[in-house]
Design a protein around this motif. Structure first.
Motif, mmCIF file in Angstrom:
data_model
loop_
_atom_site.group_PDB
_atom_site.id
_atom_site.type_symbol
_atom_site.label_atom_id
_atom_site.label_comp_id
_atom_site.label_asym_id
_atom_site.label_seq_id
_atom_site.Cartn_x
_atom_site.Cartn_y
_atom_site.Cartn_z
ATOM 1 N N ILE A 84 2.482 1.724 -3.465
ATOM 2 C CA ILE A 84 1.533 2.251 -4.455
ATOM 3 C C ILE A 84 1.318 3.751 -4.228
ATOM 4 C CG2 ILE A 84 -0.861 2.140 -5.244
ATOM 5 C CD1 ILE A 84 -0.681 -0.913 -4.616
ATOM 6 N N THR A 92 6.827 -6.643 -6.410
ATOM 7 C CA THR A 92 6.521 -7.331 -5.159
ATOM 8 C C THR A 92 7.025 -8.767 -5.166
ATOM 9 O OG1 THR A 92 4.364 -8.051 -5.976
ATOM 10 C CG2 THR A 92 4.437 -5.955 -4.782
ATOM 11 N N GLN A 105 4.417 5.497 -5.428
ATOM 12 C CA GLN A 105 4.403 5.512 -6.893
ATOM 13 C C GLN A 105 3.487 6.625 -7.412
ATOM 14 O OE1 GLN A 105 2.463 2.212 -8.918
ATOM 15 N NE2 GLN A 105 3.979 2.322 -10.566
ATOM 16 N N GLU A 143 -2.674 -6.984 -10.451
ATOM 17 C CA GLU A 143 -3.557 -5.816 -10.620
ATOM 18 C C GLU A 143 -2.892 -4.526 -10.166
ATOM 19 O OE1 GLU A 143 -6.481 -5.942 -12.175
ATOM 20 O OE2 GLU A 143 -6.113 -8.074 -12.472
ATOM 21 N N VAL A 144 -1.911 -4.625 -9.245
ATOM 22 C CA VAL A 144 -1.323 -3.408 -8.671
ATOM 23 C C VAL A 144 0.185 -3.306 -8.811
ATOM 24 C CG1 VAL A 144 -3.198 -3.076 -7.012
ATOM 25 C CG2 VAL A 144 -1.208 -4.439 -6.359
ATOM 26 N N ALA A 145 0.864 -4.414 -9.129
ATOM 27 C CA ALA A 145 2.325 -4.391 -9.181
ATOM 28 C C ALA A 145 2.858 -5.530 -10.048
ATOM 29 C CB ALA A 145 2.894 -4.520 -7.769
ATOM 30 N N MET A 201 0.840 -1.210 0.000
ATOM 31 C CA MET A 201 0.000 0.000 0.000
ATOM 32 C C MET A 201 0.868 1.250 0.000
ATOM 33 S SD MET A 201 -3.000 -1.512 2.547
ATOM 34 C CE MET A 201 -2.892 -0.162 3.603
#
Length: 131
Positions: free
Chosen positions: A9, A26, A12, A32-34, A6
């Motif tokens: 993100i 990660t 970023q 979806e996020v990394a 978190m």
């Protein structure tokens, strides 16, 4: 470890807002996020002028996120933290705590300084920088 994702993100998004290209990588797949951490991909991002942000530790038990940062960065560790460096005591509770400008490996271990965990200290010598 999820909190580090978190934070990565968020970092970023902040860097992107000032036009700095970044990638979050990660230890666990979170497509979806990394991106998943892959050493060659991390180097390629650096070559292309992107900042790589590592999150979610190493994926191994008993190793902290500091260890992951030290492993992934090898020489240059940028550790976002609420401290502005490594002190000989907690500056929030000790007004006379001394801020170290430079440290050797021997000093961090002999003085039991806790800026990074012991495994990370064994991997990298440069002081981490705060944002």
């Amino acid at each position: 470890m999820l909190a580090t994702v978190m934070n990565a993100i968020f970092l970023q998004a902040m860097l992107k807002s000032i036009d700095i290209p970044t990638r979050v990588q990660t230890a666990f797949r979170m497509s979806e996020v990394a991106e998943p951490y892959m050493p060659r991909r991390a180097v390629r991002h650096l070559v292309k002028g992107r900042v790589s942000i590592f999150a979610a530790g190493t994926g191994n038990l008993f190793f902290t996120t500091d260890t992951a940062a030290a492993l992934h960065c090898a020489e240059n560790v940028l550790k976002a933290t609420n401290a502005d460096g490594v002190y000989d005591g907690d500056p929030r509770h000790n007004a006379s705590a001394f801020l170290h400008d430079t440290l050797t490996y021997h000093e961090t271990t002999s003085k039991d300084l806790s800026g990074l965990d012991m495994t990370a200290k064994k991997i990298t010598f440069p002081l981490s920088s705060s944002i």
